[in-house]
Design an enzyme around this catalytic site. Structure first.
Site, PDB file in Angstrom:
ATOM      1  N   GLN A  63      -4.644  -5.002   6.787  1.00 48.92           N
ATOM      2  CA  GLN A  63      -5.653  -5.900   6.201  1.00 48.92           C
ATOM      3  C   GLN A  63      -5.629  -7.284   6.845  1.00 48.92           C
ATOM      4  OE1 GLN A  63      -8.003  -5.065   4.129  1.00 48.92           O
ATOM      5  NE2 GLN A  63      -7.274  -3.067   3.465  1.00 48.92           N
ATOM      6  N   ASP A 113       3.019  -4.174   7.928  1.00 45.43           N
ATOM      7  CA  ASP A 113       1.750  -3.474   7.747  1.00 45.43           C
ATOM      8  C   ASP A 113       0.640  -4.513   7.884  1.00 45.43           C
ATOM      9  OD1 ASP A 113      -0.548  -2.352   6.778  1.00 45.43           O
ATOM     10  OD2 ASP A 113       0.296  -1.668   4.869  1.00 45.43           O
ATOM     11  N   HIS A 132       0.868  -1.177   0.000  1.00 47.76           N
ATOM     12  CA  HIS A 132       0.000   0.000   0.000  1.00 47.76           C
ATOM     13  C   HIS A 132       0.912   1.238   0.000  1.00 47.76           C
ATOM     14  CE1 HIS A 132      -2.849   2.935   1.730  1.00 47.76           C
ATOM     15  NE2 HIS A 132      -3.815   2.106   1.379  1.00 47.76           N
ATOM     16  N   LYS A 135     -10.530  -0.290  10.235  1.00 50.14           N
ATOM     17  CA  LYS A 135     -10.689  -1.483   9.392  1.00 50.14           C
ATOM     18  C   LYS A 135     -11.057  -2.699  10.238  1.00 50.14           C
ATOM     19  CE  LYS A 135      -7.399   0.093   5.925  1.00 50.14           C
ATOM     20  NZ  LYS A 135      -8.199   0.507   4.776  1.00 50.14           N
ATOM     21  N   CYS A 170      -4.905   2.772  -3.626  1.00 45.25           N
ATOM     22  CA  CYS A 170      -3.645   3.238  -3.006  1.00 45.25           C
ATOM     23  C   CYS A 170      -2.548   2.190  -3.151  1.00 45.25           C
ATOM     24  CB  CYS A 170      -3.826   3.584  -1.529  1.00 45.25           C
ATOM     25  SG  CYS A 170      -5.081   4.812  -1.243  1.00 45.25           S
TER      26      CYS A 170
HETATM   27  C1  PLP Z   1      -2.617  -2.650   3.495  1.00 41.46           C
HETATM   28  C2  PLP Z   1      -2.927  -1.247   3.939  1.00 41.46           C
HETATM   29  N1  PLP Z   1      -1.959  -0.527   4.507  1.00 41.46           N
HETATM   30  C3  PLP Z   1      -2.167   0.729   4.938  1.00 41.46           C
HETATM   31  C4  PLP Z   1      -3.394   1.323   4.812  1.00 41.46           C
HETATM   32  C5  PLP Z   1      -3.584   2.729   5.302  1.00 41.46           C
HETATM   33  O1  PLP Z   1      -4.469   2.772   6.381  1.00 41.46           O
HETATM   34  P1  PLP Z   1      -4.988   4.146   6.958  1.00 41.46           P
HETATM   35  O2  PLP Z   1      -5.556   4.906   5.799  1.00 41.46           O
HETATM   36  O3  PLP Z   1      -6.025   3.754   7.951  1.00 41.46           O
HETATM   37  O4  PLP Z   1      -3.831   4.845   7.576  1.00 41.46           O
HETATM   38  C6  PLP Z   1      -4.439   0.620   4.220  1.00 41.46           C
HETATM   39  C7  PLP Z   1      -5.750   1.244   4.003  1.00 41.46           C
HETATM   40  O5  PLP Z   1      -6.391   1.071   2.994  1.00 41.46           O
HETATM   41  C8  PLP Z   1      -4.193  -0.715   3.782  1.00 41.46           C
HETATM   42  O6  PLP Z   1      -5.145  -1.436   3.203  1.00 41.46           O
END
Ligand code: PLP
Length: 400
Positions: free
Chosen positions: A194, A191, A114, A217, A354
């Site tokens: 998900q 990270d 991401h 999430k 993203c």
């Molecule tokens: C795999 C992953 N990492 C990071 C993020 C970023 O999360 P946030 O927007 O809550 O900071 C997301 C959000 O879509 C994500 O799916």
């Protein structure tokens, strides 16, 4: 899932289908109540006041830290509240990365990441002249231990990787990757945005050095997230933000910081969000992540099987592990296709989610993504299948 569960989510309506949990989950009433309770009854700051509401707020805030710590099997002081996964990952990249990397260092990353994981490390690489090394994905876009081994070497200092890709939904082999990274002294920054809502995470067992996720999430409110860090690293890490409540002593010439986790929580924190997040964790624990996984898997299997039968569709991630299906209607740009679903009151995501690099890897500009969770039902899937067939007919008729 029994029908009572659907009633816990006031956002669920009979004429509205929500298949966008990977973007943000629905929120149960208990989470909403906790946020409202804070605003209505407490509305006080933490760690600062001697009056009842402030003392009570502080104790609920610190209790929330204990609840989250237990959920991921971390020490209480290893849990830092942040504003979300993005803030957590930026904190590690800029506090750890800028101070530990140089032109001889390598950062292992992947095209699955991401932007919230990729961009901070790309910036840090730029500033330190460290090299970004990409794990070669296999034909289906998966990360394998073998491919990881090929980029790992004695210059590797950081492995910045996702547990589950938000486009493909595959679970990456993190335990083995972490073991190998530690053998050569690199740290692993995971990270888990998900993953946290789908699989049990035990940080001791995984042994990663940092782990990030977002409240919104996993049934919690927006604006709050977690950074888990091993004590050893948090202790030595410089704060990322400076300001109220993170300082020990302030002098004109030199100031000092509190210990972790407080030194990373500068300014007024998202208190209502933290209290809501604690309720979200309780909700997930009551339901049981294993039950959630089983239900989601069954629904996903049916969804995938039936969607695959429809002609005029390309699915990019067969056998996803976490209820995500990423696809396109043949010859129809995702942004056009999504408008058809939106008119039918079906929520899904279109675009690059993203994660542009994985779209480049798949050779497409953008995609549609549905993501199912335990509060979705088979009738909703059936309705989606019907609308998809109609959409294909419609776009063919108008010349796509
Ligand atoms: C795999 C992953 N990492 C990071 C993020 C970023 O999360 P946030 O927007 O809550 O900071 C997301 C959000 O879509 C994500 O799916």
């Amino acid at each position: 899932m029994n029908d009572k569960i659907f009633k816990d989510f006031p956002q669920i309506k009979s004429d509205y289908i929500y298949f966008d949990t990977a973007a943000t989950s629905l929120k149960p009433q208990s989470v909403i109540d906790a946020v409202n309770m804070y605003n209505q009854e407490l509305s006080a700051n933490i760690h600062r006041g001697m009056y009842d509401n402030s003392v009570r707020t502080t104790s609920l805030y610190e209790e929330a830290r204990e609840i989250v710590a237990k959920f991921i099997n971390a020490g209480v002081d290893e849990v830092v509240f942040t504003r979300g996964t993005t803030s957590s990952l930026n904190l590690v990249a800029f506090s750890y990365g800028l101070n530990h990397l140089d032109e001889n260092s390598e950062i292992i990353i992947s095209e699955q990441e991401h932007h919230s994981q990729f961009l901070p490390w790309q910036e840090v690489a730029k500033k330190t002249s460290a090299k970004l090394k990409f794990i070669e994905l296999d034909k289906s876009g998966k990360i394998t231990v073998e491919a990881f081994k090929k980029v790992l070497n004695k210059n590797t200092k950081v492995v910045a990787i996702n547990y589950v890709s938000n486009v493909l939904g595959y679970i990456n082999p993190i335990k083995e990757i972490t073991r190998l990274a530690h053998e050569i002294g690199a740290i692993v920054v995971l990270d888990a945005a998900q993953a946290i809502q789908h699989i049990t995470i035990d940080v001791l067992d995984l042994d990663v050095d940092f782990l990030a996720f977002s409240g919104h999430k996993m049934l919690g409110p927006t604006g709050v997230g977690i950074l888990y860090g091993k004590e050893l690293y948090l202790e030595n890490l410089e704060p990322f933000e400076f300001g109220g409540d993170m300082n020990e002593d302030v002098e004109k010439t030199l100031s000092t910081w509190k210990s972790y986790p407080q030194k990373f929580e500068a300014g007024t924190m998202p208190i209502a969000g933290v209290l809501g997040l604690a309720e979200a964790v309780k909700y997930l624990e009551n339901l049981g992540l294993k039950n959630i996984e089983n239900y989601t898997k069954k629904l996903y299997d049916y969804f995938f099987k039936e969607l695959s039968k429809i002609k005029g569709i390309k699915i990019y991630n067969p056998n996803s592990d976490t209820g995500i299906i990423t696809f396109n209607l043949d010859n129809v740009p995702a942004h056009d296709a999504i408008s058809y679903y939106a008119e039918k009151n079906i929520a899904l995501r279109s675009g690059q989610h993203c994660a542009k690099l994985i779209h480049d890897y798949l050779g497409i500009h953008s995609s549609l993504r549905v993501s199912v969770y335990f509060y979705n039902r088979i009738e909703e899937v059936n309705k989606f299948l019907e609308v998809t067939k109609e959409a294909i007919d419609y776009f063919q008729k108008i010349g796509f």
